[in-house]
Design an enzyme around this catalytic site. Structure first.
Site, mmCIF file in Angstrom:
data_model
loop_
_atom_site.group_PDB
_atom_site.id
_atom_site.type_symbol
_atom_site.label_atom_id
_atom_site.label_comp_id
_atom_site.label_asym_id
_atom_site.label_seq_id
_atom_site.Cartn_x
_atom_site.Cartn_y
_atom_site.Cartn_z
ATOM 1 C CG HIS A 15 -0.432 0.328 2.503
ATOM 2 N ND1 HIS A 15 -1.201 0.642 3.589
ATOM 3 C CD2 HIS A 15 0.848 0.367 2.942
ATOM 4 C CE1 HIS A 15 -0.417 0.876 4.621
ATOM 5 N NE2 HIS A 15 0.816 0.714 4.266
ATOM 6 C CB CYS A 34 3.010 4.661 5.424
ATOM 7 S SG CYS A 34 3.178 3.151 6.401
ATOM 8 C CG HIS A 40 5.321 0.361 2.516
ATOM 9 N ND1 HIS A 40 4.756 1.565 2.208
ATOM 10 C CD2 HIS A 40 4.720 -0.061 3.648
ATOM 11 C CE1 HIS A 40 3.859 1.866 3.125
ATOM 12 N NE2 HIS A 40 3.804 0.901 4.013
ATOM 13 C CG HIS A 42 2.237 -3.252 6.168
ATOM 14 N ND1 HIS A 42 3.060 -2.903 7.219
ATOM 15 C CD2 HIS A 42 1.940 -2.097 5.530
ATOM 16 C CE1 HIS A 42 3.248 -1.590 7.207
ATOM 17 N NE2 HIS A 42 2.581 -1.072 6.197
ATOM 18 C CG ASP A 80 -2.331 -13.445 0.110
ATOM 19 O OD1 ASP A 80 -1.554 -12.749 0.795
ATOM 20 O OD2 ASP A 80 -2.094 -14.631 -0.195
ATOM 21 C CG HIS A 81 0.851 -12.603 -2.700
ATOM 22 N ND1 HIS A 81 0.397 -13.307 -1.611
ATOM 23 C CD2 HIS A 81 2.171 -12.880 -2.806
ATOM 24 C CE1 HIS A 81 1.390 -13.981 -1.096
ATOM 25 N NE2 HIS A 81 2.481 -13.739 -1.789
ATOM 26 C CD GLU A 125 -0.314 -0.839 8.588
ATOM 27 O OE1 GLU A 125 -1.144 -0.627 7.695
ATOM 28 O OE2 GLU A 125 0.217 0.069 9.242
HETATM 29 NI NI NI Z 1 2.442 0.923 5.610
#
Ligand code: NI
Length: 136
Positions: A15, A34, A40, A42, A80-81, A125
């Site tokens: 995100h 972020c 990047h 998580h 996911d992914h 997160e």
């Molecule tokens: Ni983040």
């Protein structure tokens, strides 16, 4: 008898936190790493909690296989992914913070789970940053 069940699931996703109304400097100041323009990732841990009456015939509150299937369909498969900003319509205009992700997940699951059960989402997160929705 009232009880709660919790299903734990996992997904990873990328995100970027960014507010188009703000300057680059302000975005960087508020969101820090972020706000990285190249995104990047998580490793999100998701807890889905249902509270309600245990069925006296089955002894179950909710069929956990069914709960797992619903979470898979509504959350794991689409999230996911993925890149949450680019791949998911929900986050085209909504900043994909953990708060907003938990809110989106709650609405998706609420549509699939009978109103007689209370539903609560807990989203990790990171190991140390955790969001709950609804708040209480
Ligand atoms: Ni983040």
């Amino acid at each position: 008898m009232k009880a709660a069940v919790v299903r734990k699931e996992h997904f990873n996703a990328a995100h970027r936190l960014h507010n188009k109304k703000w300057s680059d400097e302000q975005n960087q100041r508020i969101f820090g790493k972020c706000n990285n323009p190249n995104y990047h990732g998580h490793n999100y841990e998701l807890l889905v909690k249902l509270v309600g009456e245990v069925d006296p015939d089955t002894g179950y509150l909710f069929d956990m296989k069914l709960l797992s299937d619903i979470i898979k369909e509504e959350v794991i498969t689409p999230f996911d992914h993925r890149n949450l900003n680019l791949d998911l319509a929900e986050f085209k205009t909504l900043n994909p913070t953990a708060e907003n992700i938990a809110y989106v997940i709650w609405h998706k699951l609420r549509n699939r789970i009978d109103e007689k059960f209370d539903l609560k989402i807990t989203l990790y997160e990171t190991e140390r940053n955790i969001v709950e929705y609804p708040a209480d």
